[in-house]
Scaffold this active site. Structure first.
Site, PDB file in Angstrom:
ATOM      1  N   TYR A   1       1.688   4.565   9.409  1.00  0.00           N
ATOM      2  CA  TYR A   1       3.083   4.728   8.985  1.00  0.00           C
ATOM      3  C   TYR A   1       3.967   5.065  10.184  1.00  0.00           C
ATOM      4  CZ  TYR A   1       1.322   4.899   4.159  1.00  0.00           C
ATOM      5  OH  TYR A   1       0.725   4.600   2.957  1.00  0.00           O
TER       6      TYR A   1
ATOM      7  N   ASN B   1       8.581  -1.923  -1.647  1.00  0.00           N
ATOM      8  CA  ASN B   1       8.314  -3.317  -1.298  1.00  0.00           C
ATOM      9  C   ASN B   1       8.354  -4.201  -2.547  1.00  0.00           C
ATOM     10  OD1 ASN B   1       7.391  -5.757  -0.326  1.00  0.00           O
ATOM     11  ND2 ASN B   1       5.408  -4.988   0.346  1.00  0.00           N
TER      12      ASN B   1
ATOM     13  N   CYS C   1       1.951  -4.573   2.455  1.00  0.00           N
ATOM     14  CA  CYS C   1       2.051  -3.119   2.564  1.00  0.00           C
ATOM     15  C   CYS C   1       0.687  -2.444   2.435  1.00  0.00           C
ATOM     16  CB  CYS C   1       3.057  -2.553   1.573  1.00  0.00           C
ATOM     17  SG  CYS C   1       2.798  -3.047  -0.130  1.00  0.00           S
ATOM     18  N   HIS C   2      -0.314  -3.165   1.927  1.00  0.00           N
ATOM     19  CA  HIS C   2      -1.666  -2.601   1.864  1.00  0.00           C
ATOM     20  C   HIS C   2      -2.250  -2.387   3.262  1.00  0.00           C
ATOM     21  CE1 HIS C   2      -2.189  -7.015   1.819  1.00  0.00           C
ATOM     22  NE2 HIS C   2      -3.301  -6.785   2.500  1.00  0.00           N
TER      23      HIS C   2
ATOM     24  N   GLU D   1      -9.886  -8.406   3.471  1.00  0.00           N
ATOM     25  CA  GLU D   1      -9.482  -8.734   4.834  1.00  0.00           C
ATOM     26  C   GLU D   1     -10.468  -8.208   5.882  1.00  0.00           C
ATOM     27  OE1 GLU D   1      -5.377  -7.872   5.651  1.00  0.00           O
ATOM     28  OE2 GLU D   1      -4.699  -8.883   3.828  1.00  0.00           O
TER      29      GLU D   1
END
Length: 190
Positions: free
Chosen positions: A124, A147, A155-156, A182
């Site tokens: 962040y 978002n 945003c993950h 991912e």
């Protein structure tokens, strides 16, 4: 004269909002689009969540959303989401309508979309620094919560500096699933 100017002069009265629900590896996602691009992605899009979202979109965009699963943009968004969840796509190539977000939040989300690639994470505070506000980690957290385009604007991929995964509007299980997809986290055991 570009289309944005004509939209502004028309006062949204000519704006069309279309939507559909896509079944994905993380549950049903409501996808909404305008003539300018994908405008909203909403988790857990059944029943009350779907109805509240459609009411909010009508209020914010000045047009009643119309269910249109045959929309070319929504069909392409679904195709790209399916490829993403199948591990065949790492980036989304969709036009985005940023009209549901502005100011600092929009700057942060644009930086996230362009500067944090698939398979990586950012803190962040680091993301705050990238947009010129190094002390604004909490404000970045608020931007992630606001978002309107989660998954597509990832945003993950924003995590805590101490190694925690942080919060997530779609729920922590969904965030873990996306990060595992991912390759950032191991696949859940069960």
């Amino acid at each position: 004269m570009d289309s944005l100017d004509s939209h502004e002069r028309a006062g949204n009265s000519g704006r069309q909002v279309v939507w559909t629900v896509a079944d994905t590896g993380i549950g049903p996602l409501l996808l909404a689009a305008t003539d300018d691009g994908l405008v909203n992605v909403v988790f857990h899009a059944t029943g009350t969540v779907r109805e509240r979202t459609l009411d909010r979109l009508a209020s914010r965009l000045g047009a009643e959303p119309v269910e249109a699963p045959g929309s070319a943009l929504l069909a392409e968004a679904i195709r790209q989401l399916e490829a993403y969840f199948a591990g065949e796509r790492q980036d989304f190539e969709l036009p985005l309508d940023w009209s549901l977000i502005s100011g600092f939040n929009r700057r942060v989300l644009r930086e996230l979309a362009s500067g944090v690639p698939y398979g990586t994470v950012v803190g962040y505070g680091d993301l705050a620094g990238r947009v010129g506000q190094p002390g604004a980690a909490q404000a970045v957290g608020a931007a992630m919560g606001a978002n309107p385009l989660p998954v597509v604007v990832p945003c993950h991929r924003v995590v805590e500096s101490d190694g925690g995964i942080g919060g997530f509007g779609g729920g922590l299980e969904t965030k873990r699933t996306l990060l595992a997809l991912e390759g950032v986290l191991p696949e859940p055991l069960f």
